[in-house]
Design an enzyme around this catalytic site. Structure first.
Site, PDB file in Angstrom:
ATOM      1  N   LYS A  99       3.516 -14.544 -12.371  1.00 32.92           N
ATOM      2  CA  LYS A  99       2.178 -14.027 -12.645  1.00 32.92           C
ATOM      3  C   LYS A  99       1.308 -15.095 -13.337  1.00 32.92           C
ATOM      4  O   LYS A  99       0.089 -15.078 -13.210  1.00 32.92           O
ATOM      5  CB  LYS A  99       2.264 -12.736 -13.466  1.00 32.92           C
ATOM      6  CG  LYS A  99       2.876 -11.568 -12.671  1.00 32.92           C
ATOM      7  CD  LYS A  99       2.048 -11.214 -11.423  1.00 32.92           C
ATOM      8  CE  LYS A  99       2.583  -9.997 -10.689  1.00 32.92           C
ATOM      9  NZ  LYS A  99       1.772  -9.619  -9.511  1.00 32.92           N
ATOM     10  N   ASN A 114      -1.681  -7.229  -3.344  1.00 31.34           N
ATOM     11  CA  ASN A 114      -1.132  -6.372  -4.409  1.00 31.34           C
ATOM     12  C   ASN A 114       0.393  -6.311  -4.413  1.00 31.34           C
ATOM     13  O   ASN A 114       0.989  -6.131  -5.470  1.00 31.34           O
ATOM     14  CB  ASN A 114      -1.725  -4.960  -4.224  1.00 31.34           C
ATOM     15  CG  ASN A 114      -0.946  -3.911  -4.975  1.00 31.34           C
ATOM     16  OD1 ASN A 114      -1.021  -3.808  -6.197  1.00 31.34           O
ATOM     17  ND2 ASN A 114      -0.138  -3.140  -4.257  1.00 31.34           N
ATOM     18  N   ALA A 158       6.594 -15.856 -15.009  1.00 26.09           N
ATOM     19  CA  ALA A 158       6.189 -17.168 -14.488  1.00 26.09           C
ATOM     20  C   ALA A 158       5.395 -17.009 -13.193  1.00 26.09           C
ATOM     21  O   ALA A 158       4.399 -17.706 -12.961  1.00 26.09           O
ATOM     22  CB  ALA A 158       7.422 -18.040 -14.252  1.00 26.09           C
ATOM     23  N   ALA A 211       0.812  -1.220   0.000  1.00 26.45           N
ATOM     24  CA  ALA A 211       0.000   0.000   0.000  1.00 26.45           C
ATOM     25  C   ALA A 211       0.844   1.267   0.000  1.00 26.45           C
ATOM     26  O   ALA A 211       0.305   2.372  -0.068  1.00 26.45           O
ATOM     27  CB  ALA A 211      -0.929  -0.013   1.214  1.00 26.45           C
ATOM     28  N   GLY A 264     -12.108   9.979   7.318  1.00 26.03           N
ATOM     29  CA  GLY A 264     -12.686   9.694   8.643  1.00 26.03           C
ATOM     30  C   GLY A 264     -12.804   8.209   8.950  1.00 26.03           C
ATOM     31  O   GLY A 264     -13.692   7.796   9.703  1.00 26.03           O
ATOM     32  N   SER A 294      -1.035 -10.082 -13.668  1.00 23.51           N
ATOM     33  CA  SER A 294      -0.492  -9.215 -14.721  1.00 23.51           C
ATOM     34  C   SER A 294      -0.785  -9.870 -16.064  1.00 23.51           C
ATOM     35  O   SER A 294      -0.857 -11.107 -16.157  1.00 23.51           O
ATOM     36  CB  SER A 294       1.017  -9.061 -14.561  1.00 23.51           C
ATOM     37  OG  SER A 294       1.560  -8.434 -15.714  1.00 23.51           O
ATOM     38  N   TYR A 340       9.461 -13.288 -13.206  1.00 26.62           N
ATOM     39  CA  TYR A 340       8.296 -12.420 -13.000  1.00 26.62           C
ATOM     40  C   TYR A 340       7.094 -12.927 -13.797  1.00 26.62           C
ATOM     41  O   TYR A 340       6.003 -13.099 -13.249  1.00 26.62           O
ATOM     42  CB  TYR A 340       8.624 -10.976 -13.390  1.00 26.62           C
ATOM     43  CG  TYR A 340       7.454 -10.041 -13.184  1.00 26.62           C
ATOM     44  CD1 TYR A 340       6.961  -9.787 -11.910  1.00 26.62           C
ATOM     45  CD2 TYR A 340       6.822  -9.422 -14.259  1.00 26.62           C
ATOM     46  CE1 TYR A 340       5.872  -8.940 -11.707  1.00 26.62           C
ATOM     47  CE2 TYR A 340       5.740  -8.578 -14.072  1.00 26.62           C
ATOM     48  CZ  TYR A 340       5.268  -8.341 -12.791  1.00 26.62           C
ATOM     49  OH  TYR A 340       4.188  -7.510 -12.590  1.00 26.62           O
TER      50      TYR A 340
END
Ligand SMILES: NC(=O)c1ccc[n+]([C@@H]2O[C@H](COP(=O)([O-])OP(=O)(O)OC[C@H]3O[C@@H](n4cnc5c(N)ncnc54)[C@H](OP(=O)(O)O)[C@@H]3O)[C@@H](O)[C@H]2O)c1
Length: 274
Positions: free
Chosen positions: A157, A88, A155, A13, A54, A140, A153
């Site tokens: 995904k 993520n 592989a 994040a 809030g 991806s 990378y």
């Protein structure tokens, strides 16, 4: 997403796509738990989002490549107040595998595969008890793009693709949502943090992280299983699925293909993809 606006956990994040998920979910009234390694970035986002929207915003500083960092997040994700997990956090490790160490390659696997697997499992174990919850895995489009510059990378995904699609089948018919998001090129720190320029792809191919996340949340709200925001025509995806089904039918012959039958001259088989 739960109507009660339960806790949303977002990994990675501290920048890019994850930071936009955090903002959009806070704007929808979700209390948040933000996960990443950089405490300063998380603290800034925590302050901004709680002030502007809030909502309660907590942070968990953790390295998802380390067993202890992953265990901390896994434990938190397994709690029964989590309504949504956005898996993520991800790393690229773009470049030729021969120019990277085996340890560097393994770090991508730990983050993009092991962490996604363990956190999905933790969330779903808890969702199952309540018959509620939503899991979003960020894959991806390179899942379909083996490339000399991203062996591990792409592989990893491809793993996220098959893993998430299989989970969707396993949980079919239950009120638990599982979404696979497949971004194309997105303008984030993903490339610059690896010392690459944003011009890896043509300029016009990029979406902003905001465009990607808004489309992904619209897809989630519509109950979509696979969301590819930059794909204009869903028939493109459908034709891939049709080809996959045809491939599975075609390999069920129970016979060795004739091209592998050695001739008296000992001619060599023609390999698929050769
Ligand atoms: N940008 C693209 O073109 C693109 C395309 C397709 C898919 N994706 C996927 O989208 C996701 C997000 O990427 P992005 O574009 O937003 O890139 P980004 O801006 O570089 O963000 C990556 C996030 O992952 C976190 N992270 C990295 N290593 C971590 C670790 N070991 N432990 C915990 N958190 C870690 C980073 O935070 P800290 O450094 O603070 O830990 C950061 O918040 C990734 O899964 C990526 O594969 C991106």
């Amino acid at each position: 997403m739960g109507k009660d606006k339960g806790l949303a956990v977002v990994t990675g994040a501290s920048s890019g796509i994850g930071a936009v998920y955090a903002e959009r979910l806070a704007a929808r009234g979700h209390p948040l738990l933000l996960v990443a390694r950089r405490p300063d970035r998380l603290a800034r986002l925590q302050e901004e989002l709680s002030r502007e929207h809030g909502v309660s915003v907590k942070t968990l500083v953790a390295d998802l490549e380390s067993p202890s960092g992953l265990a901390d997040v896994e434990k938190r994700v397994a709690a029964d107040d989590v309504a949504l997990l956005v898996n993520n956090a991800g790393a690229g490790g773009l470049g030729k595998s021969a120019e990277m160490t085996a340890d560097q390659l393994e770090r991508i696997i730990k983050l993009n595969i092991t962490a996604v697997t363990r956190l999905s499992h933790a969330a779903l174990t808890s969702f199952r008890k309540r018959d509620a919850g939503a899991l979003v895995n960020i894959g991806s489009v390179v899942a379909h793009l083996p490339s000399a510059g991203s062996a591990v990378y792409s592989a990893s995904k491809a793993y996220v693709l098959n893993f998430t699609r299989s989970l969707q089948m396993e949980y079919a018919g239950r009120p638990i949502r599982i979404q696979l998001v497949m971004p194309g090129p997105i303008r984030t720190e993903f490339f610059s943090s690896q010392g690459l320029s944003d011009s890896v792809f043509p300029t016009e191919a990029y979406l902003t992280a905001e465009q990607l996340v808004d489309a992904a949340l619209a897809g989630l709200e519509a109950g979509e299983e696979v969301t590819v925001p930059s794909m204009p025509d869903v028939r493109t995806w459908n034709s891939l699925e049709t080809a996959r089904v045809a491939f599975m039918k075609a390999i069920m012959s129970g016979e060795v293909a004739s091209r592998y039958h050695l001739t008296p001259q000992g001619s060599r088989p023609v390999r698929p993809g050769a």
